[in-house]
Design an enzyme around this catalytic site. Structure first.
Site, PDB file in Angstrom:
ATOM      1  CB  SER A   1      -0.896   0.023   1.243  1.00  0.00           C
ATOM      2  OG  SER A   1      -1.657  -1.157   1.333  1.00  0.00           O
TER       3      SER A   1
HETATM    4  N1  SAH Z   1      -1.328  -3.469   3.248  1.00  0.00           N
HETATM    5  C1  SAH Z   1      -0.633  -4.446   2.429  1.00  0.00           C
HETATM    6  C2  SAH Z   1      -1.224  -4.550   1.055  1.00  0.00           C
HETATM    7  C3  SAH Z   1      -2.296  -5.479   0.967  1.00  0.00           C
HETATM    8  S1  SAH Z   1      -2.855  -5.749  -0.687  1.00  0.00           S
HETATM    9  C4  SAH Z   1       0.794  -4.015   2.247  1.00  0.00           C
HETATM   10  O1  SAH Z   1       1.095  -2.868   2.545  1.00  0.00           O
HETATM   11  O2  SAH Z   1       1.594  -4.799   1.765  1.00  0.00           O
HETATM   12  C5  SAH Z   1      -4.274  -6.672  -0.251  1.00  0.00           C
HETATM   13  C6  SAH Z   1      -4.002  -8.088   0.133  1.00  0.00           C
HETATM   14  O3  SAH Z   1      -5.238  -8.661   0.491  1.00  0.00           O
HETATM   15  C7  SAH Z   1      -3.437  -8.940  -1.000  1.00  0.00           C
HETATM   16  O4  SAH Z   1      -2.225  -9.505  -0.598  1.00  0.00           O
HETATM   17  C8  SAH Z   1      -4.523 -10.001  -1.227  1.00  0.00           C
HETATM   18  O5  SAH Z   1      -4.007 -11.280  -1.567  1.00  0.00           O
HETATM   19  C9  SAH Z   1      -5.205 -10.025   0.120  1.00  0.00           C
HETATM   20  N2  SAH Z   1      -6.587 -10.529   0.123  1.00  0.00           N
HETATM   21  C10 SAH Z   1      -7.554 -10.374  -0.823  1.00  0.00           C
HETATM   22  N3  SAH Z   1      -8.682 -10.985  -0.443  1.00  0.00           N
HETATM   23  C11 SAH Z   1      -8.439 -11.557   0.777  1.00  0.00           C
HETATM   24  C12 SAH Z   1      -9.207 -12.340   1.683  1.00  0.00           C
HETATM   25  N4  SAH Z   1     -10.474 -12.693   1.427  1.00  0.00           N
HETATM   26  N5  SAH Z   1      -8.631 -12.754   2.832  1.00  0.00           N
HETATM   27  C13 SAH Z   1      -7.343 -12.426   3.119  1.00  0.00           C
HETATM   28  N6  SAH Z   1      -6.558 -11.703   2.296  1.00  0.00           N
HETATM   29  C14 SAH Z   1      -7.100 -11.263   1.142  1.00  0.00           C
END
Ligand code: SAH
Length: 226
Positions: free
Chosen positions: A72
């Protein structure tokens, strides 16, 4: 401190200043809390980005982390952290570990962070980074965040880093009275929303800003992870 650590520390400081300024200018809100900014200052973001993006680790922008996911934008990490208003005794649930950067920021401010990631290779990589950083208050799980983490519930705060079409009831059920949920919601355009759970179990919703997160997927609609 090694020469590379010094360069990274200087870049990190510049990033935090930029985040502080753009929160003021572009989001037009009260200043970010000193606690949230201190956590941003303390977490080495360069350890959470793939080697080919190292040069951009401290720019205020999201970056690809593989598996069609992104780390993010620091401004959004700071804003969501600030909105959670964490205290040192709080237990936090995070959905969407991704790189683990946001998790590490939360771990600096709360007693414990429980983080769930649906994409196993990302979860494993993040878990290794937490060990490398000695973050012993982070608990990781590979799974579907829609289910939350019932054995560790209720939580003082919940942060969701992927956007569901609507607020999942299961997560509201795992929030303590007085707790806060920060979540991007929407299937086309998304809004960052804060939900406060009152002691009588009623909820107060606040829309913060339009945001752009990856969709929150369900276990059975995962495409090939490549
Ligand atoms: N804040 C994180 C970015 C997250 S991106 C950072 O700074 O690195 C969003 C993440 O949510 C992705 O890795 C994706 O695989 C995950 N995601 C999507 N749907 C999900 C779910 N149902 N349960 C858990 N994780 C999920």
């Amino acid at each position: 401190m090694s020469a590379i650590d010094e360069v990274m520390a200087a870049q990190r400081e510049a990033m935090v200043r930029e985040v502080e300024e753009s929160a003021r200018e572009h989001i037009g809100r009260r200043p970010l809390s000193p606690r949230a900014l201190a956590a941003l200052r303390a977490v080495p973001r360069h350890l959470f980005v793939p080697p080919q993006h190292l040069g951009n680790a401290y720019r205020n922008r999201p970056l690809p982390i593989g598996y069609r996911q992104t780390i993010s934008q620091p401004l959004i990490v700071a804003l969501m952290t600030d909105l959670l208003g964490l205290g040192p005794d709080d237990r936090v649930l995070e959905i969407g570990t991704g790189s683990g950067y946001q998790t590490a920021v939360l771990a600096r401010l709360a007693e414990a962070v429980y983080t769930i990631e649906i994409c196993a290779p990302l979860a494993e990589r993040a878990a290794r980074t937490f060990v490398e950083l000695g973050l012993s208050n982070v608990h990781t799980r590979v799974g579907d965040g829609y289910l939350g983490w019932p054995e560790a519930a209720p939580f003082d705060a919940i942060l969701v880093a992927a956007a569901p079409p609507e607020i999942p009831r299961s997560l509201l059920e795992q929030l303590k009275p007085g707790g806060r949920l920060v979540i991007p919601v929407g299937s086309g355009s998304q809004q960052l929303i804060v939900v406060e759970m009152r002691s009588d179990q009623s909820t107060v919703l606040r829309e913060i800003i339009p945001v752009c997160f990856v969709p929150m997927t369900r276990q059975n609609d995962r495409p090939d992870e490549s």
